[in-house]
Design a protein around this motif. Sequence first.
Motif, PDB file in Angstrom:
ATOM      1  N   ARG A  27     -14.212  45.864   0.910  1.00  0.00           N
ATOM      2  CA  ARG A  27     -14.247  44.996  -0.265  1.00  0.00           C
ATOM      3  C   ARG A  27     -13.689  43.614  -0.012  1.00  0.00           C
ATOM      4  N   GLN A  28     -12.600  43.559   0.789  1.00  0.00           N
ATOM      5  CA  GLN A  28     -12.004  42.243   1.006  1.00  0.00           C
ATOM      6  C   GLN A  28     -12.972  41.321   1.715  1.00  0.00           C
ATOM      7  N   MET A  29     -13.603  41.879   2.763  1.00  0.00           N
ATOM      8  CA  MET A  29     -14.513  41.028   3.520  1.00  0.00           C
ATOM      9  C   MET A  29     -15.702  40.621   2.656  1.00  0.00           C
ATOM     10  N   LEU A  30     -16.172  41.569   1.853  1.00  0.00           N
ATOM     11  CA  LEU A  30     -17.304  41.269   0.990  1.00  0.00           C
ATOM     12  C   LEU A  30     -16.942  40.156   0.008  1.00  0.00           C
ATOM     13  N   THR A  31     -15.777  40.282  -0.601  1.00  0.00           N
ATOM     14  CA  THR A  31     -15.357  39.268  -1.560  1.00  0.00           C
ATOM     15  C   THR A  31     -15.297  37.891  -0.918  1.00  0.00           C
ATOM     16  N   ARG A  32     -14.749  37.870   0.302  1.00  0.00           N
ATOM     17  CA  ARG A  32     -14.632  36.581   0.990  1.00  0.00           C
ATOM     18  C   ARG A  32     -16.014  35.984   1.232  1.00  0.00           C
ATOM     19  N   ARG A  33     -16.924  36.827   1.681  1.00  0.00           N
ATOM     20  CA  ARG A  33     -18.262  36.308   1.982  1.00  0.00           C
ATOM     21  C   ARG A  33     -18.971  35.842   0.713  1.00  0.00           C
ATOM     22  N   VAL A  34     -18.781  36.588  -0.362  1.00  0.00           N
ATOM     23  CA  VAL A  34     -19.441  36.196  -1.614  1.00  0.00           C
ATOM     24  C   VAL A  34     -18.873  34.873  -2.098  1.00  0.00           C
ATOM     25  N   GLN A  35     -17.548  34.707  -1.945  1.00  0.00           N
ATOM     26  CA  GLN A  35     -16.962  33.432  -2.362  1.00  0.00           C
ATOM     27  C   GLN A  35     -17.571  32.274  -1.582  1.00  0.00           C
ATOM     28  N   ASP A  36     -17.746  32.491  -0.283  1.00  0.00           N
ATOM     29  CA  ASP A  36     -18.386  31.452   0.540  1.00  0.00           C
ATOM     30  C   ASP A  36     -19.774  31.145   0.006  1.00  0.00           C
ATOM     31  N   MET A  37     -20.541  32.216  -0.269  1.00  0.00           N
ATOM     32  CA  MET A  37     -21.916  32.038  -0.725  1.00  0.00           C
ATOM     33  C   MET A  37     -21.933  31.257  -2.040  1.00  0.00           C
ATOM     34  N   ILE A  38     -21.022  31.638  -2.949  1.00  0.00           N
ATOM     35  CA  ILE A  38     -21.001  30.997  -4.256  1.00  0.00           C
ATOM     36  C   ILE A  38     -20.733  29.502  -4.122  1.00  0.00           C
ATOM     37  N   SER A  39     -19.855  29.141  -3.180  1.00  0.00           N
ATOM     38  CA  SER A  39     -19.605  27.698  -3.060  1.00  0.00           C
ATOM     39  C   SER A  39     -20.716  27.005  -2.277  1.00  0.00           C
ATOM     40  N   THR A  40     -21.281  27.679  -1.274  1.00  0.00           N
ATOM     41  CA  THR A  40     -22.361  27.043  -0.507  1.00  0.00           C
ATOM     42  C   THR A  40     -23.565  26.740  -1.395  1.00  0.00           C
ATOM     43  N   ARG A  95     -23.252  29.095 -10.424  1.00  0.00           N
ATOM     44  CA  ARG A  95     -22.334  28.942 -11.555  1.00  0.00           C
ATOM     45  C   ARG A  95     -22.057  30.317 -12.148  1.00  0.00           C
ATOM     46  N   VAL A  96     -20.869  30.833 -11.863  1.00  0.00           N
ATOM     47  CA  VAL A  96     -20.505  32.134 -12.417  1.00  0.00           C
ATOM     48  C   VAL A  96     -19.195  31.998 -13.158  1.00  0.00           C
ATOM     49  N   GLY A  97     -18.901  33.006 -13.951  1.00  0.00           N
ATOM     50  CA  GLY A  97     -17.613  33.050 -14.625  1.00  0.00           C
ATOM     51  C   GLY A  97     -16.531  33.323 -13.607  1.00  0.00           C
ATOM     52  N   THR A  98     -15.380  33.739 -14.065  1.00  0.00           N
ATOM     53  CA  THR A  98     -14.264  33.933 -13.159  1.00  0.00           C
ATOM     54  C   THR A  98     -14.379  35.226 -12.373  1.00  0.00           C
ATOM     55  N   ASP A  99     -15.058  36.215 -12.962  1.00  0.00           N
ATOM     56  CA  ASP A  99     -14.969  37.548 -12.398  1.00  0.00           C
ATOM     57  C   ASP A  99     -16.254  37.965 -11.698  1.00  0.00           C
ATOM     58  N   MET A 100     -16.365  37.586 -10.450  1.00  0.00           N
ATOM     59  CA  MET A 100     -17.623  37.903  -9.768  1.00  0.00           C
ATOM     60  C   MET A 100     -17.674  39.354  -9.324  1.00  0.00           C
ATOM     61  N   GLU A 101     -16.524  40.040  -9.324  1.00  0.00           N
ATOM     62  CA  GLU A 101     -16.527  41.460  -8.996  1.00  0.00           C
ATOM     63  C   GLU A 101     -17.295  42.229 -10.057  1.00  0.00           C
ATOM     64  N   ARG A 102     -17.165  41.799 -11.301  1.00  0.00           N
ATOM     65  CA  ARG A 102     -17.728  42.601 -12.371  1.00  0.00           C
ATOM     66  C   ARG A 102     -18.916  41.957 -13.061  1.00  0.00           C
ATOM     67  N   THR A 103     -18.987  40.617 -13.047  1.00  0.00           N
ATOM     68  CA  THR A 103     -20.088  39.974 -13.753  1.00  0.00           C
ATOM     69  C   THR A 103     -21.422  40.531 -13.265  1.00  0.00           C
ATOM     70  N   PRO A 104     -22.196  41.161 -14.159  1.00  0.00           N
ATOM     71  CA  PRO A 104     -23.491  41.664 -13.693  1.00  0.00           C
ATOM     72  C   PRO A 104     -24.480  40.520 -13.513  1.00  0.00           C
TER      73      PRO A 104
END
Lengths: 556, 366, 300
Positions: free
Chosen positions: A426-439, A443-452
């Motif tokens: 999960r940690q690695m996934l979260t990090r990669r998703v954060q990178d993707m979101i900024s790249t 535009r997402v809310g605060t909670d990308m773990e749960r936002t469907p």
Amino acid sequence: MGYKSEYTTLDDRLFLRSLTITCLEMLQLASKCLTSGNRLLNSSVSNHFAIELQGITRSFPGVVANRSVSLKVVTGTFHALIGENGAGKSTLLNILFGRLKPDEGSILFNGNDVTNELNSPLDAIRKGIGLVSQHFSLIPALSILENLMLSQLSGSILLDKASARAKALPLMERLGIGHLNLNQKTSSLSVTIQQRVEILKALFQGATTLLLDEPTATLAPTEVEALFQLLKELQKDGATILFVTHKLREMLSYSDHISVLRHGENAGDYETAFVTSETLIESMMGSGKNYYKPEKNSFNTDRQQTELLKVNNLCLSGVNAGIALQNISFTVSSGEILGIAGVDGSGQKELIRCLVGIQNLHSGSILFDGREIQNDSVGKRIRDGIAYIPEDRQSAGLVMDFSIAENYLLGHETDKSGGGGYLINRQMLTRRVQDMISTYDVRVGTDMERTPARSLSGGNQQKIVIGRALDYNARFLIACQPTRGLDIGATQSVYKSLYKARDSGFGIILFSLDIDEIMEISDRIGVLFNGRLLKILDRHEATLDSIGSLMTGNIS
Amino acid sequence: MHRKTPISFRPIASVLSGILIIVIFLAASGYNVGSAFSALWIGATGIQIAPISFQPYQLAQSLANATPLLFTGLSVAIGMKAGLFNIGAQGQLTFGAFATAVVGFSFNGMPAIIHICLALGAGAIAGAIWGAIPALLKSARGVHEVISTIMLNYVASDITSYMVTHSLKDRGSQAPQTAAISKNIHLHPFVPGSLLNAGIFIALSVVALSSWFISRTSWGFRIRAVGESREAAETNGVPITATLLLAMALSGAAAGLAGAVMVLGQEHRFVKGMSGSYGFDGIAVALLGGNSGLGVTLSALFFGGLASGANNMQLLTNVPDSIATVVQAVVIFFAGVRSPIFHSKRGIKKMINTRTGQVIHESPPD
Amino acid sequence: MNLHLTDIGSFVMSTLLGATPLILAAMGGVLSEKAGVVNIALEGFILAGAFIAVSAAHLFGGHGWVISSLMGILATVFLGLIMGMMHAFLTQRTRMDHVVSGLGINLLAMGATRYLYLHLYPNGVEVAGLDRRYFLVAALILPFLVQFLLVKTRFGLKLRACGEDPDSAVLAGVSVIPVRYVAVILSGILAALAGAYLTLGDAHNFSTDISAGKGYIALAAVIFGKWNPFGATGAALFFGFFYALQTRLQISSIVIHFWGIDLTNPFLMDTLPYLMTIIVLASFVGHTKPPAALGRQEVL
């Protein structure tokens, strides 16, 4: 995306042609104004409006789709309703056809207030409104005649085929489809004919006002012209036409009036004769801050010929009433975009399914990096570096109830470096998703773990699909209608990603029904017709006309 | 976030409406509602309120009832995670129980712990095989799993009935049953006279393990992806057939374990008809539990309590215990409703507005 | 074994009678599924119909078999209507999964009939009943009526449209939900009548497991018969044939052993319709097309 070509890559000859037509239209309109000028000016006599909407507001959870929209369609005219994707056109159309109730506002047909009587399409049909919807509403398993009888509003308990046939035949002659066998199932008809039958159905129901929803989206240029000729003739017979589209060029040539919607609000009403495309573009997009500069395409001129994908004599016999593919061969090199044009239903779906690996070929081969992959599974191809942007991001691209992170992992769940593996990291996934979101600027809310994914806008959903396709180890991309239904800003950001991927060495094959899009971003253009790849042209040899005539099967 | 509200509210509404139904049935058929209810309550919890006392036997029976329900509820829930409606837990349980019984009486003189593991394993594998058949039929031949699992339930019951009346019949008895399993491998009751045994710990750990598997591993991820959207999963390279097969095998294994634990802890042999309706009850358990591990646990406890309470009620007040089945139905109705009516006021207004037969769009078209 | 003409006659008759409840319920299944509503609830309809028929007939038992049976049938029709309406409401208005709704209805029927049976008739219940052949005649005419309804009437066209493409049906001016209500209500009535056959026609009493999966078999017949009334009838007759064969083999002490397995054992014979259903579905379904919108949870 249609109007983009108005100021960037519009083909000169076409422009001239539409200019001439517009001039003729102006003359026609001018004479009409003279004869009926009094009527047009005296608009308070509202029964000259086939349709009149006053202050329509309709909201959905989180979105106001229409905000006090007004619209007046003069009886017997050809009225265009234009606006970007997401401007609220479809909602308005659905309100007109009784599929949605407005929250506020009133609807008048021929001067009568029908706001409270319009509870279903049935009510709209009873009042003489006919809808030719974008996704045809013919029932494939029923015959043409059954589809017509289904739409008959009244009649005896028993079906009366003879009288329905008698009523349909003259209308069919009028629409130029007199040769059709009424007993054939509508699933066997081509897109163009289906559209005619759709119009037939509306007239059969006694419609005097026709609503057409993006009717040209899936037609080849010559067919578009034929459709407009037909509509003009129907107009002469007394029909009122409300034409909904985002393609501005067509409307400048054929309509009498143009109403523009922007962000769910009125953004202008014009007499077509007295308006320029610049004015319309500004109305559609808004001036200043909402104006997007088109992403500049620096076509790839000096291609290194590293062949990435090679398709040899690919054949597929018609599966599930699909199109048979015949001897399709092409190559895609790294660092180029091969655009595949074609009318809807020319075999795009089948070819895509073969390339992605959902469908097995019957003969021929697909080579990726010189290795045969036609027997590999979808997952194997993805892991080898072939990424896919499906046409329908909501049903095929994303799992709508999965979170952004889960969607990002989909297809790469065994990839250790991407947060997958037997156990999900999960940690690695979260990090990669954060990178993707900024790249990709999602535009997402605060909670990308749960936002469907469901709760994101179409543009942001597409960014996730593209991010997932490009971020892992892909070197080749199959993109299908990647900008469908996106507004101009999101479209430009998709183009930007595609250009960037190409410039970094990706081979890209792009399928699109939008010929302007193909012309805009492809380095080479192939045309599919009836399951065959007719020709592949270099971008500089291709013109709208040459591609357009290839799309209808004309090779010369 | 927005997905959570209806889920936490709904089970409570379901349970309350179930209780309301009991009251209506009792009142309408002229029973003394108060005494019947107190019998139900004591039967379920073992707690008598006035005068206050505790009957461990009653609670133990509730938990014993909950044991197979934990497994079958889990079984249905795993199927649903993959988007399959496993109505076949009944048949999988039957085969699991049968296999366990055969292993149980076949290998005597083995160390108990190994023998127990073998017996449990046999139950799980038999259930897994019986569960994998519908998945195979589905992916290879397109047979809808609902029809095939229903049919396979009957087939499982018939085949095992044949076996226990013919080749594997208990020689020492007229009854349609197998020989007794080795005494070594009995799971002994915690409360004398009750049926509660170590099986419940096996059940709880299997539920926990499955929850972890589904949420944390890549195969669990695949199961969820296929369940949420088969098209998206296929497009993105998830191997559909393998995933469905795995999900149904796991689902069948869970149901098979239910049978195994029933044989080891309660019947000590396979008896024709011993599966009762635990497999079907699993559907209600999974629906009420919302397919989560914790949800399944709580709802299995609820239905286990309901069953033993209804039993006690029949014993003491003559109210037919099939009222528990009616409650199950009501719970299914409430848990299964998907419409927005239970989510918002606007939804209720919409229901009323749609007299012409249209449900109005929830989101803008396009 | 000597086969006499009377033997063949009685074998045909028991095939027909075995198929009668299946045909009645299957016609209900065809109507409902053609309209796009999956109908697992047939089983519950049958059970509830069986119970109400016997209770109403028992209630009017003192008025002679005609009145008693007539009231039994009327009550059955009424309950079938209510239960059909319930399935329609749950699937169409509350948008419940069709299978979940069907299972709920089956459980409700199971629990409620058992509860009421134990509560009302602790010593069992007997009725004079109605000659089985009335039901048989009805079952043989019904497929023609259903086919006529589907193909020749406006309502039938609308019904098919709702099952194929409800979205387009709406655009053509059809009110989908009312059409589906009627279809599912009809299916409730027909399946409940199948239940009435089991009690009034066949057993003359009630037992709590009297439906014994006939609703599911009827649904299998619908699919086997490719959602066509005649096809479904043929499938029902096919299953009826196996029932008849099973009974016949049991009576005639014939024993056929195969690899040490007693194939004529009643339990193994009993698996035949179920196994046949699976085999038939596995070999046919690939080539058949269910109504395109069957069971879909669309937002119209």
